[in-house]
Scaffold this active site. Structure first.
Site, PDB file in Angstrom:
ATOM      1  N   LYS A  55       2.276  10.793   7.557  1.00  0.00           N
ATOM      2  CA  LYS A  55       1.561  10.438   8.796  1.00  0.00           C
ATOM      3  C   LYS A  55       2.069  11.084  10.047  1.00  0.00           C
ATOM      4  O   LYS A  55       1.729  12.104  10.131  1.00  0.00           O
ATOM      5  CB  LYS A  55       1.450   8.780   8.885  1.00  0.00           C
ATOM      6  CG  LYS A  55       0.297   8.270   7.874  1.00  0.00           C
ATOM      7  CD  LYS A  55      -0.118   6.831   7.937  1.00  0.00           C
ATOM      8  CE  LYS A  55      -0.995   6.570   6.981  1.00  0.00           C
ATOM      9  NZ  LYS A  55      -0.766   5.526   5.997  1.00  0.00           N
ATOM     10  N   PHE A  62       0.800  -1.060   0.145  1.00  0.00           N
ATOM     11  CA  PHE A  62       0.118   0.006  -0.197  1.00  0.00           C
ATOM     12  C   PHE A  62       0.943   1.310   0.165  1.00  0.00           C
ATOM     13  O   PHE A  62       1.811   1.328   0.975  1.00  0.00           O
ATOM     14  CB  PHE A  62      -1.119   0.199   1.289  1.00  0.00           C
ATOM     15  CG  PHE A  62      -1.957   1.112   1.111  1.00  0.00           C
ATOM     16  CD1 PHE A  62      -2.944   1.154   0.344  1.00  0.00           C
ATOM     17  CD2 PHE A  62      -1.619   2.439   1.832  1.00  0.00           C
ATOM     18  CE1 PHE A  62      -3.846   2.491   0.351  1.00  0.00           C
ATOM     19  CE2 PHE A  62      -2.334   3.529   1.531  1.00  0.00           C
ATOM     20  CZ  PHE A  62      -3.696   3.342   0.892  1.00  0.00           C
ATOM     21  N   ASP A 101       9.231   2.807   1.856  1.00  0.00           N
ATOM     22  CA  ASP A 101       8.151   3.643   2.287  1.00  0.00           C
ATOM     23  C   ASP A 101       7.874   3.568   3.766  1.00  0.00           C
ATOM     24  O   ASP A 101       7.237   2.406   4.205  1.00  0.00           O
ATOM     25  CB  ASP A 101       6.717   3.459   1.320  1.00  0.00           C
ATOM     26  CG  ASP A 101       5.675   3.925   1.597  1.00  0.00           C
ATOM     27  OD1 ASP A 101       5.552   4.825   2.474  1.00  0.00           O
ATOM     28  OD2 ASP A 101       4.643   3.904   1.024  1.00  0.00           O
TER      29      ASP A 101
HETATM   30  C1  LIG Z   1      -1.012   5.665   4.255  1.00  0.00           C
HETATM   31  C2  LIG Z   1       0.028   5.204   3.528  1.00  0.00           C
HETATM   32  C3  LIG Z   1       0.339   6.147   2.330  1.00  0.00           C
HETATM   33  C4  LIG Z   1      -0.342   7.101   1.853  1.00  0.00           C
HETATM   34  O1  LIG Z   1      -0.690   8.266   2.822  1.00  0.00           O
HETATM   35  P1  LIG Z   1      -2.004   9.325   2.562  1.00  0.00           P
HETATM   36  O2  LIG Z   1      -1.422  10.322   3.498  1.00  0.00           O
HETATM   37  O3  LIG Z   1      -2.866   8.642   2.900  1.00  0.00           O
HETATM   38  O4  LIG Z   1      -1.579   9.708   1.141  1.00  0.00           O
HETATM   39  C5  LIG Z   1       1.521   5.613   1.557  1.00  0.00           C
HETATM   40  N1  LIG Z   1       2.418   4.450   2.124  1.00  0.00           N
HETATM   41  C6  LIG Z   1       2.093   3.933   3.097  1.00  0.00           C
HETATM   42  C7  LIG Z   1       2.848   2.716   3.580  1.00  0.00           C
HETATM   43  C8  LIG Z   1       0.944   4.192   3.903  1.00  0.00           C
HETATM   44  O5  LIG Z   1       0.543   3.714   5.103  1.00  0.00           O
END
Ligand SMILES: *Cc1c(COP(=O)(O)O)cnc(C)c1O
Length: 402
Positions: free
Chosen positions: A252, A138, A223
């Site tokens: 986040k 994700f 990520d």
């Molecule tokens: C939540 C998340 C995203 C996307 O972040 P948004 O602020 O919702 O666009 C990208 N990568 C990971 C691993 C995430 O958990």
């Protein structure tokens, strides 16, 4: 039905399936609904609230900066941005950073950097660069990122997707090596898959991937939007394997639980591909976000949130392993980032989170079978003990439907 839920349902796109609770206030590990009921937040807005709700120092930084200077765009310099990015680089061991707002934007930024680097530095013809990601990933919701997803629901109806994207099985370093071609720009990976269901790859996986990427001149981009900033018991989840990625995505918790703040960080060679006009964001790096992000990083260090996550997470995981329940297939996690895999023949994860909510504990299912536990990292031990008691009551036979 609750009138506010009904109102929202009439006018808000139905792209989420929230629990039926209307929150009005938050403080530390707690939130309150409009009936005055208090809940322990074991979800933390998908780890955006790792510092806890309305952290006084972060709210102070927000209010002070809001009174002073908020948005100027990158058309001008501000007195806040340099210090924020310098701190982020120092903490993560990266050279340079590009500030954005949401996680998806910062991932897109990483993908653009890698593609341009492959073209300019590695000599891959423009338009032929490849990016490899993992099955079950994700990385956000833009069209290009959905093009990397293996989740049918995230893709269906949203094509066509950009070319040059492929996936390999998660946790299989040999599959990564087999997928690399002379046109590969980057391997994009979550050290632990969060939305995928708190999936922890085999020990040594990330280190093996780093070695493979180095050997094939491929950028390793981690990520850590969800795993970063203390969530897994280290500042970065990559540190569990001693890996320093070429590029790093944070989001986040970087906003301290009060604003969307994200960034792409990288070593100089990768970030150097960006020239004025190549890429941008009106709000990215604004003084308000920079002041909040800097305070969020400072609080992270001052309160040793990573250390708290490590010790409390280890305790919680052990307690959860002790719960003997026919509903539970597996409990897994690192730090305060824990997933409970529910046996779908017994119950859905949704039923479990609803039963927990009735007991004053908020969490959320990810996919149909995993209950995610990711509380604010400074959660007091006695609240974790209380949470374990609620989980035991719900998961132990008879407790699901009180
Ligand atoms: C939540 C998340 C995203 C996307 O972040 P948004 O602020 O919702 O666009 C990208 N990568 C990971 C691993 C995430 O958990």
């Amino acid at each position: 039905m609750h009138p506010l839920i009904e109102l929202e349902g009439r006018h808000c796109a139905q792209n989420y399936h929230p629990l039926p609770v209307v929150l009005v206030r938050g403080d530390g590990p707690y939130v309150w609904d409009d009936q005055g009921r208090r809940y322990l937040d074991m979800m933390s807005a998908y780890s955006a609230v790792s510092h806890g709700h309305a952290h006084p120092r972060i709210v102070n930084a927000l209010v002070e900066q809001a009174r002073t200077l908020n948005i100027v765009s990158r058309a001008f310099h501000s007195d806040r941005l340099g210090e924020f990015l310098a701190r982020a680089c120092r903490l993560t061991g990266q050279d340079m950073a590009l500030p954005m707002n949401t996680g998806a934007e910062a991932v897109e930024t990483a993908m653009k950097a890698a593609r341009k680097w492959a073209w300019q530095v590695k000599g891959v013809p423009d338009g032929e660069q490849e990016i490899i990601a993992c099955a079950g990933n994700f990385h956000g919701r833009t069209i290009a990122i959905c093009g990397l997803s293996t989740e049918q629901q995230y893709r269906a109806g949203f094509g066509p997707f950009p070319p040059g994207l492929k996936t390999v099985p998660y946790g299989d370093a040999a599959a990564l090596e087999a997928a690399i071609t002379p046109r590969t720009a980057a391997f994009l990976v979550e050290p632990i898959q969060g939305e995928g269901g708190i999936v922890i790859p085999p020990a040594g996986y990330l280190a093996a991937c780093a070695e493979i990427c180095r050997r094939h001149d491929v950028m390793l981009i981690a990520d850590e939007v969800q795993t970063g900033l203390g969530r897994t018991g280290k500042l970065l989840a990559c540190e569990h394997e001693g890996v320093k990625p070429d590029g790093l995505v944070l989001g986040k918790a970087l906003g301290g639980g009060v604003l969307p703040v994200s960034m792409f960080l990288a070593r100089r060679e990768l970030m150097a591909v960006f020239r004025p006009g190549d890429h941008g964001s009106t709000f990215g790096g604004n003084p308000l976000a920079a002041a909040v992000g800097l305070e969020a990083l400072q609080v992270l260090e001052d309160e040793d949130l990573a250390g708290q996550s490590a010790s409390k997470g280890a305790w919680l995981l052990e307690e959860l392993h002790r719960i003997d329940s026919p509903l539970v297939r597996e409990v897994r996690g690192r730090g305060l980032f824990i997933g409970i895999e529910i046996d779908p023949a017994q119950a859905s994860a949704r039923e479990v989170v609803l039963a927990l909510m009735a007991r004053g504990l908020l969490s959320k299912e990810t996919h149909a079978t995993v209950v995610r536990l990711a509380p604010p990292l400074a959660i007091p031990m006695e609240l974790l003990e209380w949470a374990v008691a609620q989980l035991r009551a719900v998961l132990t036979e008879g407790g699901l439907r009180p």
